[in-house]
Motif scaffolding. Structure first.
Motif, PDB file in Angstrom:
ATOM      1  N   GLY A  32      12.971  -1.070  11.588  1.00 35.13           N
ATOM      2  CA  GLY A  32      12.930  -1.707  12.900  1.00 35.13           C
ATOM      3  C   GLY A  32      13.621  -3.049  12.796  1.00 35.13           C
ATOM      4  O   GLY A  32      14.282  -3.348  11.806  1.00 35.13           O
ATOM      5  N   ALA A  33      13.458  -3.848  13.846  1.00 36.29           N
ATOM      6  CA  ALA A  33      14.124  -5.141  13.884  1.00 36.29           C
ATOM      7  C   ALA A  33      13.705  -6.019  12.708  1.00 36.29           C
ATOM      8  O   ALA A  33      14.496  -6.802  12.188  1.00 36.29           O
ATOM      9  N   TYR A  34      12.455  -5.890  12.285  1.00 35.09           N
ATOM     10  CA  TYR A  34      11.939  -6.782  11.254  1.00 35.09           C
ATOM     11  C   TYR A  34      11.555  -6.081   9.970  1.00 35.09           C
ATOM     12  O   TYR A  34      11.040  -6.722   9.064  1.00 35.09           O
ATOM     13  N   SER A  35      11.704  -4.772   9.913  1.00 34.95           N
ATOM     14  CA  SER A  35      11.045  -4.083   8.805  1.00 34.95           C
ATOM     15  C   SER A  35      11.799  -2.868   8.292  1.00 34.95           C
ATOM     16  O   SER A  35      12.686  -2.334   8.966  1.00 34.95           O
ATOM     17  N   ASP A  36      11.437  -2.474   7.079  1.00 31.55           N
ATOM     18  CA  ASP A  36      11.838  -1.173   6.549  1.00 31.55           C
ATOM     19  C   ASP A  36      10.551  -0.449   6.198  1.00 31.55           C
ATOM     20  O   ASP A  36       9.620  -1.051   5.667  1.00 31.55           O
ATOM     21  N   LEU A  51       4.671   2.502   3.484  1.00 31.61           N
ATOM     22  CA  LEU A  51       4.761   1.096   3.055  1.00 31.61           C
ATOM     23  C   LEU A  51       5.703   0.394   4.032  1.00 31.61           C
ATOM     24  O   LEU A  51       6.886   0.735   4.119  1.00 31.61           O
ATOM     25  N   LYS A  52       5.177  -0.538   4.767  1.00 30.69           N
ATOM     26  CA  LYS A  52       6.004  -1.252   5.747  1.00 30.69           C
ATOM     27  C   LYS A  52       6.336  -2.628   5.192  1.00 30.69           C
ATOM     28  O   LYS A  52       5.468  -3.497   5.081  1.00 30.69           O
ATOM     29  N   GLU A  53       7.597  -2.800   4.837  1.00 29.71           N
ATOM     30  CA  GLU A  53       8.060  -4.077   4.280  1.00 29.71           C
ATOM     31  C   GLU A  53       8.562  -4.928   5.441  1.00 29.71           C
ATOM     32  O   GLU A  53       9.550  -4.571   6.094  1.00 29.71           O
ATOM     33  N   LEU A  94       0.091   1.458   5.169  1.00 28.70           N
ATOM     34  CA  LEU A  94      -0.467   2.075   6.380  1.00 28.70           C
ATOM     35  C   LEU A  94      -0.672   3.569   6.157  1.00 28.70           C
ATOM     36  O   LEU A  94      -0.006   4.167   5.309  1.00 28.70           O
ATOM     37  N   GLU A  95      -1.546   4.158   6.939  1.00 23.83           N
ATOM     38  CA  GLU A  95      -1.634   5.622   6.884  1.00 23.83           C
ATOM     39  C   GLU A  95      -0.281   6.168   7.332  1.00 23.83           C
ATOM     40  O   GLU A  95       0.401   5.577   8.184  1.00 23.83           O
ATOM     41  N   PHE A  96       0.117   7.277   6.762  1.00 20.24           N
ATOM     42  CA  PHE A  96       1.430   7.857   7.085  1.00 20.24           C
ATOM     43  C   PHE A  96       1.302   8.792   8.280  1.00 20.24           C
ATOM     44  O   PHE A  96       0.479   9.698   8.291  1.00 20.24           O
ATOM     45  N   LEU A  97       2.102   8.536   9.286  1.00 21.08           N
ATOM     46  CA  LEU A  97       2.078   9.381  10.492  1.00 21.08           C
ATOM     47  C   LEU A  97       3.496   9.890  10.731  1.00 21.08           C
ATOM     48  O   LEU A  97       4.425   9.103  10.910  1.00 21.08           O
ATOM     49  N   ARG A  98       3.620  11.201  10.736  1.00 21.36           N
ATOM     50  CA  ARG A  98       4.956  11.797  10.629  1.00 21.36           C
ATOM     51  C   ARG A  98       5.760  11.744  11.923  1.00 21.36           C
ATOM     52  O   ARG A  98       6.980  11.715  11.907  1.00 21.36           O
ATOM     53  N   ALA A 160       0.848   1.798  17.003  1.00 21.72           N
ATOM     54  CA  ALA A 160       1.394   1.177  15.794  1.00 21.72           C
ATOM     55  C   ALA A 160       2.321   0.030  16.181  1.00 21.72           C
ATOM     56  O   ALA A 160       2.522  -0.234  17.362  1.00 21.72           O
ATOM     57  N   ASP A 161       2.865  -0.610  15.167  1.00 22.09           N
ATOM     58  CA  ASP A 161       3.811  -1.717  15.337  1.00 22.09           C
ATOM     59  C   ASP A 161       3.206  -2.875  16.140  1.00 22.09           C
ATOM     60  O   ASP A 161       3.584  -3.130  17.284  1.00 22.09           O
ATOM     61  N   PHE A 162       2.289  -3.579  15.494  1.00 23.79           N
ATOM     62  CA  PHE A 162       1.634  -4.726  16.127  1.00 23.79           C
ATOM     63  C   PHE A 162       2.345  -6.039  15.795  1.00 23.79           C
ATOM     64  O   PHE A 162       1.753  -7.110  15.863  1.00 23.79           O
ATOM     65  N   GLY A 442      18.639   4.428  13.375  1.00 24.65           N
ATOM     66  CA  GLY A 442      19.416   5.148  14.368  1.00 24.65           C
ATOM     67  C   GLY A 442      18.629   5.947  15.381  1.00 24.65           C
ATOM     68  O   GLY A 442      19.218   6.602  16.211  1.00 24.65           O
ATOM     69  N   TRP A 443      17.301   5.877  15.339  1.00 28.67           N
ATOM     70  CA  TRP A 443      16.591   6.809  16.204  1.00 28.67           C
ATOM     71  C   TRP A 443      15.968   6.188  17.413  1.00 28.67           C
ATOM     72  O   TRP A 443      15.348   6.859  18.202  1.00 28.67           O
ATOM     73  N   HIS A 444      16.153   4.904  17.581  1.00 34.49           N
ATOM     74  CA  HIS A 444      15.611   4.267  18.777  1.00 34.49           C
ATOM     75  C   HIS A 444      16.642   4.390  19.882  1.00 34.49           C
ATOM     76  O   HIS A 444      17.552   3.594  19.933  1.00 34.49           O
TER      77      HIS A 444
HETATM   78  N1  LIG Z   1       2.607   4.435   9.633  1.00 37.76           N
HETATM   79  C1  LIG Z   1       3.821   4.990   9.670  1.00 37.76           C
HETATM   80  N2  LIG Z   1       4.025   6.236   9.230  1.00 37.76           N
HETATM   81  C2  LIG Z   1       5.250   6.799   9.256  1.00 37.76           C
HETATM   82  N3  LIG Z   1       6.354   6.184   9.752  1.00 37.76           N
HETATM   83  C3  LIG Z   1       6.216   4.938  10.206  1.00 37.76           C
HETATM   84  C4  LIG Z   1       4.959   4.263  10.196  1.00 37.76           C
HETATM   85  N4  LIG Z   1       5.126   3.040  10.725  1.00 37.76           N
HETATM   86  C5  LIG Z   1       6.418   2.939  11.055  1.00 37.76           C
HETATM   87  N5  LIG Z   1       7.092   4.072  10.746  1.00 37.76           N
HETATM   88  C6  LIG Z   1       8.512   4.331  10.962  1.00 37.76           C
HETATM   89  O1  LIG Z   1       9.284   3.149  10.778  1.00 37.76           O
HETATM   90  C7  LIG Z   1       9.930   2.757  12.003  1.00 37.76           C
HETATM   91  C8  LIG Z   1       9.905   1.237  12.127  1.00 37.76           C
HETATM   92  O2  LIG Z   1       8.553   0.812  12.167  1.00 37.76           O
HETATM   93  P1  LIG Z   1       8.024  -0.245  13.206  1.00 37.76           P
HETATM   94  O3  LIG Z   1       8.397   0.193  14.590  1.00 37.76           O
HETATM   95  O4  LIG Z   1       6.578  -0.456  12.961  1.00 37.76           O
HETATM   96  O5  LIG Z   1       8.864  -1.486  12.758  1.00 37.76           O
HETATM   97  P2  LIG Z   1       9.404  -2.721  13.558  1.00 37.76           P
HETATM   98  O6  LIG Z   1      10.326  -3.486  12.694  1.00 37.76           O
HETATM   99  O7  LIG Z   1       8.239  -3.499  14.051  1.00 37.76           O
HETATM  100  O8  LIG Z   1      10.166  -1.976  14.728  1.00 37.76           O
HETATM  101  P3  LIG Z   1      10.663  -2.431  16.175  1.00 37.76           P
HETATM  102  O9  LIG Z   1      12.074  -2.833  16.006  1.00 37.76           O
HETATM  103  O10 LIG Z   1      10.499  -1.171  16.987  1.00 37.76           O
HETATM  104  O11 LIG Z   1       9.768  -3.517  16.660  1.00 37.76           O
HETATM  105  C9  LIG Z   1       9.152   3.475  13.075  1.00 37.76           C
HETATM  106  O12 LIG Z   1       9.931   3.660  14.209  1.00 37.76           O
HETATM  107  C10 LIG Z   1       8.759   4.766  12.377  1.00 37.76           C
HETATM  108  O13 LIG Z   1       9.846   5.663  12.343  1.00 37.76           O
END
Ligand SMILES: Nc1ncnc2c1ncn2[C@@H]1O[C@H](COP(=O)(O)OP(=O)(O)OP(=O)(O)O)[C@@H](O)[C@H]1O
Length: 475
Positions: A32-36, A51-53, A94-98, A160-162, A442-444
Motif C-alpha cells: 500500500g502507500a505506506y507498507s509492504d 507481516l505488515k512492514e 496480523l492474521e492472514f486473510l486471503r 483492516a488497514d487502520f 497493482g491491484w487497487h
Molecule cells: N492481514 C492480511 N492478510 C493478507 N493480506 C493482507 C493483510 N493485510 C494487508 N494485506 C494485503 O496487503 C495490501 C496492503 O495492505 P494495507 O491496505 O493494509 O496497506 P496500506 O499501506 O495501509 O494500504 P493503503 O495504500 O490502501 O492505505 C492489502 O491490499 C492486501 O492485499
C-alpha cells in the motif's frame, strides 16, 4: 555545527533477526502507500500470518493503537504481535486473510449473476458489526473501502488497514448504548459475534522504540499504555518526509490563497503527515484522508472537525457498490468527485446541510446550479426500495442525518426475507482482488485512475481572485 545525517532505515524485513528467527517469510502479497505485506509461517506452530512492514511512523502508531483497542472484535483483523524498533520500520504480525470484498464484487461481476441478496446482507451485517465496534470505541477508521475489508476462507469479513484511524476519545471508552446487548443477543448476528479461535491475543511485542531500547515481552495493557504515553511530538519529528503521500489517492482540495495562484495553483497535492501533524497539535483532524471514491463531502470540502460520520458515508458507497457491482462516485479528481456527488444529490446548501457554509473550502469552489439532480435511485437500478432506502440513510450531505452502524443493524431490511445467508453459504473468492508478488501495488483499481492535478479532465472553469484568496467556478 554540521548536522549528522539521519540513521539509515532498514526497508527490508528480511534483515530483521528478531523477525526471521520467529517467522519464515514466504513472499510479498501486497503493498500500500505506506507498507509492504508478506505472507509468513510462524515457526512455533506453523500458523500462516501476514507481516505488515509499515514504512511510516504515524501510520504504524495509529494501526497498532486502534487494533489493540479492537482486539476482541470478530470483525476486525487480529493483531498477534508487533515489532517496533527505533529507526526501523514497524512490523505488525496480523492474521492472514486471503481475499477481500473487492474480489467478491469483481467475481460477482465476472460470473454475471452478481452477489445474491442474502449474501449482500451477510456481508453488510459483518461490515456493520466491525464499524459499530470501532465507533463504540470512538475510533474513526477514515479509509473504509472494499479492498480494506478482508475476508477469511470461511467467510468472516474483517476491517483492516487502520493506518489512518484516529481515536476520538480516551481509549477503552465504550459508548453506552442500550441497543448493544440487544444486538449481541439477536440470533441474526450471533454467527459472527462468537470470536474465532485465532482471536486470542498474543501480544508479546518487542516494542523497543516505545520502551526506550529496553527489550522484552510486554503485556497488551502495558504496551498499549506505553504506546499512548509515547510523546506524539517526538514521533512527529521522526516522520520521514520522503514518505508523504503525494498521489491522487489522498490528494486534497487545494485550499487557496491568492499567493498560490502564481506557481502551482492547480496542482493539488497534500503532504499528509505535515498537515496532519499541524492539525494534531491544534487538536483538529486532517481532511486529507481516505480514498477519494469513498471520501465524505465534509472531507472534500476541507473540514477539520468531522466525526465518525465520515465512515458512514464510505459505508453507503460500499453498500451501493455491493448492490450494483460498480463504484457509486468514481471521481477522477477531487473536483470531479464533488461534481459527481452534486449531480446526484443536488447542490450543497444550508437547506440540505445546515452549517455547510462554515466548511473551509465552501467558498473556494462553487458549482453551477444543478437543476435536476438524478437522486440516489438513478444510481441503483434494479435495486429494491429497501436497498435504496438503506443507501440513502448513509449517502446524505448532513453528517448528523446519517444512520449509525448500530441503527442500521436494526434496520428491518436485515430481518426481511431473504435473510442474511449463513457464513457457510457465502461464495468466497479464491484469490484477492489481483495483487501478488509479481504485481506489487497493482491491484487497487482505485489508485489507477488518479491524476496529478485535481483539475485534469474537468470542464471549463474560471478563477476569481479576491483579497481573501481565490475561488473557482465550474460549469
Ligand atoms: N492481514 C492480511 N492478510 C493478507 N493480506 C493482507 C493483510 N493485510 C494487508 N494485506 C494485503 O496487503 C495490501 C496492503 O495492505 P494495507 O491496505 O493494509 O496497506 P496500506 O499501506 O495501509 O494500504 P493503503 O495504500 O490502501 O492505505 C492489502 O491490499 C492486501 O492485499
Amino acid at each position: 555545527m554540521e548536522q549528522s545525517p539521519p540513521p539509515a532505515k532498514s526497508w527490508s524485513i528480511h534483515t530483521r533477526s528478531e523477525i526471521i528467527s520467529k517467522y519464515e517469510i514466504q513472499g510479498r502479497v501486497g503493498s500500500g502507500a505506506y507498507s509492504d505485506v508478506y505472507k509468513a509461517r510462524r515457526l512455533s506452530d506453523n500458523l500462516t500470518v501476514a507481516l505488515k512492514e509499515i514504512h511510516d511512523y504515524q501510520s504504524a502508531y495509529r494501526e497498532i493503537e486502534a487494533l489493540q483497542v479492537l482486539q476482541n472484535c470478530p470483525n476486525v483483523v487480529v493483531l498477534h504481535e508487533y515489532f517496533w524498533r527505533e529507526d526501523e520500520d514497524a512490523v505488525l504480525v496480523l492474521e492472514f486473510l486471503r481475499t477481500d470484498l473487492d474480489a467478491v464484487i469483481k467475481e460477482g461481476k465476472k460470473r454475471g449473476d452478481g452477489v445474491g441478496v442474502g449474501e449482500v446482507k451477510r456481508w453488510m451485517v459483518q461490515i456493520l458489526c466491525g464499524v459499530d465496534a470501532c465507533h463504540r470505541n470512538m475510533i474513526v477508521h477514515r479509509d473504509l473501502k472494499p479492498t480494506n475489508l478482508l475476508i477469511s476462507d470461511d467467510g468472516v469479513l474483517k476491517l483492516a488497514d487502520f493506518g489512518q484511524a484516529r481515536i476520538l476519545m480516551e481509549p477503552g471508552f465504550v459508548a453506552p448504548d442500550e441497543n448493544t446487548q440487544q444486538y449481541e443477543q439477536n440470533p441474526l448476528f450471533q454467527e459472527h459475534t462468537a470470536p474465532p479461535a485465532e482471536v486470542v491475543p498474543e501480544m508479546d511485542s518487542s516494542s523497543e522504540g516505545l520502551r526506550n531500547k529496553r527489550q522484552g515481552i510486554v503485556s497488551r495493557e502495558e504496551s498499549f499504555r506505553e504506546i499512548c504515553e509515547y510523546n506524539i511530538q517526538d514521533s512527529l519529528d521522526d516522520i520521514d518526509k520522503e514518505t508523504s503521500i503525494q498521489d491522487g489517492d489522498t490528494s486534497c482540495l487545494a485550499t487557496g490563497t491568492a499567493s498560490d495562484i502564481g506557481d502551482d495553483t492547480l496542482k493539488s497535492y497534500c503532504s499528509y503527515e505535515v498537515e496532519d501533524a499541524e492539525n494534531e497539535r491544534r487538536g483538529a483532524l486532517t481532511s486529507c484522508v481516505g480514498t477519494r471514491w469513498f471520501r465524505a463531502p465534509e472531507l472534500l470540502y476541507g473540514s477539520t472537525d468531522y466525526g465518525l460520520e465520515v465512515d458512514l458515508w464510505s459505508l453507503g458507497c460500499i453498500f451501493a457498490e455491493l448492490l450494483t457491482l460498480a463504484p457509486l462516485f468514481p471521481g477522477t479528481s477531487d473536483i470531479d468527485q464533488i461534481s459527481r456527488i452534486i449531480s446526484v444529490l443536488g447542490n450543497l446548501t444550508e437547506e440540505v446541510w445546515p452549517g455547510c457554509l462554515k466548511l473551509s473550502d465552501y467558498g473556494t469552489i462553487s458549482f453551477a446550479k444543478v437543476e435536476n439532480p438524478t437522486g440516489i435511485e438513478a444510481c441503483l437500478p434494479n435495486c429494491s426500495p429497501d436497498e435504496i432506502s438503506l443507501v440513502k440513510k448513509l449517502v446524505c450531505y448532513d453528517p448528523a442525518a446519517r444512520a449509525t452502524a448500530m441503527e442500521l443493524l436494526h434496520d428491518e431490511y436485515f430481518s426481511k426475507q431473504p435473510l442474511p445467508v449463513p457464513l457457510s453459504d457465502l461464495r468466497v473468492p479464491l484469490t484477492n482482488s489481483g495483487q501478488d508478488e509479481d504485481s506489487p501495488g497493482g491491484w487497487h483499481g482505485y489508485n489507477d485512475m488518479e491524476s496529478d492535478s485535481d483539475f485534469d479532465d474537468f470542464g471549463p472553469m474560471s478563477v476569481h481572485t479576491s483579497s481573501g484568496g481565490f475561488s473557482l467556478q465550474f460549469s
